[in-house]
Design a protein around this motif. Structure first.
Motif, PDB file in Angstrom:
ATOM      1  N   GLN A   8     -54.352 116.749 -23.508  1.00 12.82           N
ATOM      2  CA  GLN A   8     -53.892 117.763 -24.121  1.00 12.82           C
ATOM      3  C   GLN A   8     -53.244 117.498 -24.945  1.00 12.82           C
ATOM      4  O   GLN A   8     -52.310 117.713 -25.705  1.00 12.82           O
ATOM      5  CB  GLN A   8     -53.178 118.853 -23.015  1.00 12.82           C
ATOM      6  CG  GLN A   8     -54.218 119.057 -21.893  1.00 12.82           C
ATOM      7  CD  GLN A   8     -55.717 120.268 -22.319  1.00 12.82           C
ATOM      8  OE1 GLN A   8     -55.293 120.710 -23.417  1.00 12.82           O
ATOM      9  NE2 GLN A   8     -56.489 120.032 -21.364  1.00 12.82           N
ATOM     10  N   PRO A   9     -53.613 117.809 -26.497  1.00 12.15           N
ATOM     11  CA  PRO A   9     -53.227 116.779 -27.700  1.00 12.15           C
ATOM     12  C   PRO A   9     -52.206 118.433 -27.876  1.00 12.15           C
ATOM     13  O   PRO A   9     -51.084 117.957 -28.648  1.00 12.15           O
ATOM     14  CB  PRO A   9     -54.141 117.336 -29.131  1.00 12.15           C
ATOM     15  CG  PRO A   9     -55.313 116.620 -28.478  1.00 12.15           C
ATOM     16  CD  PRO A   9     -55.475 117.802 -26.767  1.00 12.15           C
ATOM     17  N   SER A  10     -52.359 119.706 -27.860  1.00 13.14           N
ATOM     18  CA  SER A  10     -51.241 120.454 -28.083  1.00 13.14           C
ATOM     19  C   SER A  10     -50.515 120.341 -27.034  1.00 13.14           C
ATOM     20  O   SER A  10     -49.296 121.066 -27.367  1.00 13.14           O
ATOM     21  CB  SER A  10     -51.588 122.031 -27.846  1.00 13.14           C
ATOM     22  OG  SER A  10     -52.174 122.243 -25.723  1.00 13.14           O
ATOM     23  N   ALA A  11     -49.679 119.606 -26.054  1.00  9.02           N
ATOM     24  CA  ALA A  11     -49.004 119.590 -24.972  1.00  9.02           C
ATOM     25  C   ALA A  11     -47.887 118.627 -26.311  1.00  9.02           C
ATOM     26  O   ALA A  11     -46.491 118.958 -25.294  1.00  9.02           O
ATOM     27  CB  ALA A  11     -49.471 119.183 -24.155  1.00  9.02           C
ATOM     28  N   GLN A  20     -47.757 118.524 -29.193  1.00 13.17           N
ATOM     29  CA  GLN A  20     -46.532 119.640 -29.922  1.00 13.17           C
ATOM     30  C   GLN A  20     -45.833 120.397 -29.317  1.00 13.17           C
ATOM     31  O   GLN A  20     -44.719 120.406 -30.066  1.00 13.17           O
ATOM     32  CB  GLN A  20     -48.309 120.215 -30.862  1.00 13.17           C
ATOM     33  CG  GLN A  20     -47.318 121.152 -31.790  1.00 13.17           C
ATOM     34  CD  GLN A  20     -46.567 120.447 -33.223  1.00 13.17           C
ATOM     35  OE1 GLN A  20     -46.653 119.929 -33.644  1.00 13.17           O
ATOM     36  NE2 GLN A  20     -45.710 121.294 -34.336  1.00 13.17           N
ATOM     37  N   LEU A  21     -45.584 120.890 -28.600  1.00  9.64           N
ATOM     38  CA  LEU A  21     -44.328 121.856 -27.536  1.00  9.64           C
ATOM     39  C   LEU A  21     -43.896 121.026 -26.856  1.00  9.64           C
ATOM     40  O   LEU A  21     -42.703 120.897 -27.259  1.00  9.64           O
ATOM     41  CB  LEU A  21     -45.476 122.110 -26.396  1.00  9.64           C
ATOM     42  CG  LEU A  21     -46.992 123.853 -26.687  1.00  9.64           C
ATOM     43  CD1 LEU A  21     -48.191 123.721 -25.201  1.00  9.64           C
ATOM     44  CD2 LEU A  21     -46.283 124.813 -27.238  1.00  9.64           C
ATOM     45  N   LEU A  23     -36.985 117.288 -39.693  1.00  9.51           N
ATOM     46  CA  LEU A  23     -38.268 117.876 -38.954  1.00  9.51           C
ATOM     47  C   LEU A  23     -39.501 116.719 -39.208  1.00  9.51           C
ATOM     48  O   LEU A  23     -40.132 116.267 -40.614  1.00  9.51           O
ATOM     49  CB  LEU A  23     -38.790 118.899 -39.282  1.00  9.51           C
ATOM     50  CG  LEU A  23     -39.475 119.718 -38.846  1.00  9.51           C
ATOM     51  CD1 LEU A  23     -39.634 119.586 -36.622  1.00  9.51           C
ATOM     52  CD2 LEU A  23     -40.273 121.405 -39.063  1.00  9.51           C
ATOM     53  N   PRO A  24     -39.882 116.102 -38.506  1.00  7.82           N
ATOM     54  CA  PRO A  24     -40.989 115.308 -38.611  1.00  7.82           C
ATOM     55  C   PRO A  24     -41.989 116.458 -39.430  1.00  7.82           C
ATOM     56  O   PRO A  24     -42.573 117.045 -38.617  1.00  7.82           O
ATOM     57  CB  PRO A  24     -41.464 114.453 -37.875  1.00  7.82           C
ATOM     58  CG  PRO A  24     -41.130 114.798 -36.873  1.00  7.82           C
ATOM     59  CD  PRO A  24     -39.938 115.505 -37.183  1.00  7.82           C
ATOM     60  N   PHE A  25     -43.391 115.529 -40.213  1.00  5.69           N
ATOM     61  CA  PHE A  25     -44.928 116.254 -39.754  1.00  5.69           C
ATOM     62  C   PHE A  25     -45.568 115.751 -38.949  1.00  5.69           C
ATOM     63  O   PHE A  25     -45.518 114.958 -38.744  1.00  5.69           O
ATOM     64  CB  PHE A  25     -45.338 115.623 -41.704  1.00  5.69           C
ATOM     65  CG  PHE A  25     -45.987 116.817 -41.986  1.00  5.69           C
ATOM     66  CD1 PHE A  25     -46.544 117.808 -42.870  1.00  5.69           C
ATOM     67  CD2 PHE A  25     -47.792 117.008 -41.932  1.00  5.69           C
ATOM     68  CE1 PHE A  25     -46.987 118.825 -43.667  1.00  5.69           C
ATOM     69  CE2 PHE A  25     -48.663 117.769 -43.099  1.00  5.69           C
ATOM     70  CZ  PHE A  25     -48.263 118.245 -43.379  1.00  5.69           C
ATOM     71  N   PRO A  26     -46.651 117.277 -38.287  1.00  7.64           N
ATOM     72  CA  PRO A  26     -47.495 117.480 -36.823  1.00  7.64           C
ATOM     73  C   PRO A  26     -48.579 116.150 -37.760  1.00  7.64           C
ATOM     74  O   PRO A  26     -48.916 116.796 -38.549  1.00  7.64           O
ATOM     75  CB  PRO A  26     -46.989 118.685 -37.175  1.00  7.64           C
ATOM     76  CG  PRO A  26     -46.124 119.341 -37.973  1.00  7.64           C
ATOM     77  CD  PRO A  26     -45.608 118.811 -38.979  1.00  7.64           C
ATOM     78  N   VAL A  27     -48.879 115.532 -36.867  1.00 10.85           N
ATOM     79  CA  VAL A  27     -49.295 114.120 -36.518  1.00 10.85           C
ATOM     80  C   VAL A  27     -50.940 115.975 -36.744  1.00 10.85           C
ATOM     81  O   VAL A  27     -51.744 115.142 -37.392  1.00 10.85           O
ATOM     82  CB  VAL A  27     -49.715 113.945 -35.547  1.00 10.85           C
ATOM     83  CG1 VAL A  27     -51.265 112.779 -35.672  1.00 10.85           C
ATOM     84  CG2 VAL A  27     -48.684 112.894 -35.705  1.00 10.85           C
ATOM     85  N   GLU A  28     -51.011 116.387 -35.707  1.00  6.23           N
ATOM     86  CA  GLU A  28     -52.032 117.847 -35.514  1.00  6.23           C
ATOM     87  C   GLU A  28     -52.634 118.236 -37.011  1.00  6.23           C
ATOM     88  O   GLU A  28     -53.512 118.150 -37.759  1.00  6.23           O
ATOM     89  CB  GLU A  28     -52.206 118.249 -34.761  1.00  6.23           C
ATOM     90  CG  GLU A  28     -51.831 117.771 -33.070  1.00  6.23           C
ATOM     91  CD  GLU A  28     -50.957 117.110 -32.795  1.00  6.23           C
ATOM     92  OE1 GLU A  28     -49.877 117.380 -33.168  1.00  6.23           O
ATOM     93  OE2 GLU A  28     -50.943 116.490 -31.716  1.00  6.23           O
TER      94      GLU A  28
END
Length: 273
Positions: free
Chosen positions: A213-216, A218-219, A238-243
């Protein structure tokens, strides 16, 4: 004649009073009386209260029946594993047979004291240092048996024996401190390693769950940011989101839509200009 009788009666009365005062004895509640008549022991033990003896003939010996607490002086000896120690103890005993305590031994208190000292030395030589420090109950029982066996013939019952203190040389104390410190450090390292192993297993399970679950991921990142932001004294980067990067990458690789063909005879506005 009457005067002589009065004087004789007064003299007899005075003699009776003197005899009664000389013969009267009082035995306390916690004592028992042993009477020796002309050096011979009378079988009757005088109980607490008022009693009479024959002056000049009888000799009353009072024996205390209470429990006696006797400290044993510190005895120095070498244990079975060649360690020099000083050990002191305390003995609790009482007289159960007053006649035996008077007849069989000259001074039962001194006899019990000397026997306790020799028995304590014997126990030190037969025991290891670890037994003296951690297994005192067994040693106390052994001391009690060693003291009680001869004391029974003296009319004395050993109620209890306790080892009070074990004094060690300073070098031995330092060695034991270093040993205890090393043992605790070893346990701490083992516990640390077990914790790391358990944490790595749990992290592996968490990573496997998040990979499906890639969204996990991010959460989890957002939860970490919230936890860090609670501290007012830190700067949050704040790092840039990989997604989001993956989304832009996919968007860049998508094909561009083709432009519609122009009819013949039409020309560009720039060309007509």
């Amino acid at each position: 004649m009457v005067e002589e009788l009065v004087v004789a009666a007064a003299g007899a009365g005075s003699a009776c009073v003197v005899y009664a005062v000389a013969a009267a004895r009082v035995v306390k509640q916690y004592e028992r009386g042993v009477v020796l008549r002309l050096g011979r022991l009378l079988p009757e033990i005088r109980k607490p209260g008022f009693t009479m003896v024959i002056p000049g003939v009888d000799r009353l010996r009072k024996v205390n029946m209470q429990i006696v607490t006797m400290p044993v002086p510190a005895q120095e000896g070498i244990t079975r594993d060649n360690v020099t120690v000083r050990v002191d103890a305390v003995v609790y005993f009482k007289v159960v047979d007053p006649a035996e305590a008077v007849i069989q031994v000259e001074d039962y208190r001194f006899a019990v004291s000397q026997m306790a000292q020799t028995s304590l030395r014997s126990i030190i030589g037969k025991s290891d240092l670890d037994d003296l420090l951690s297994n005192r109950e067994k040693l106390n029982q052994g001391l009690e048996l060693m003291l009680d066996s001869p004391a029974i013939g003296w009319g004395v019952h050993i109620d209890r024996v306790e080892i009070k203190d074990v004094s060690l040389p300073e070098t031995m104390k330092r060695s034991m401190s270093r040993q205890a410190e090393a043992e605790r450090e070893r346990r701490a390292r083992v516990i640390n390693a077990d914790a790391e192993l358990l944490a790595s297993k749990k992290l592996a399970e968490a990573a496997e769950t998040m990979s499906s679950q890639p969204s996990a991921l991010q959460l989890r990142l957002l939860q970490t940011i919230v936890a860090v932001a609670a501290e007012k004294n830190s700067t949050l980067v704040l790092p840039f989101p990989v997604e989001l990067l993956r989304f832009l990458e996919r968007a860049g690789h998508e094909p561009q839509p083709a432009k519609p063909a122009r009819p013949e005879g039409e020309s560009d506005e720039t060309g007509s200009a």
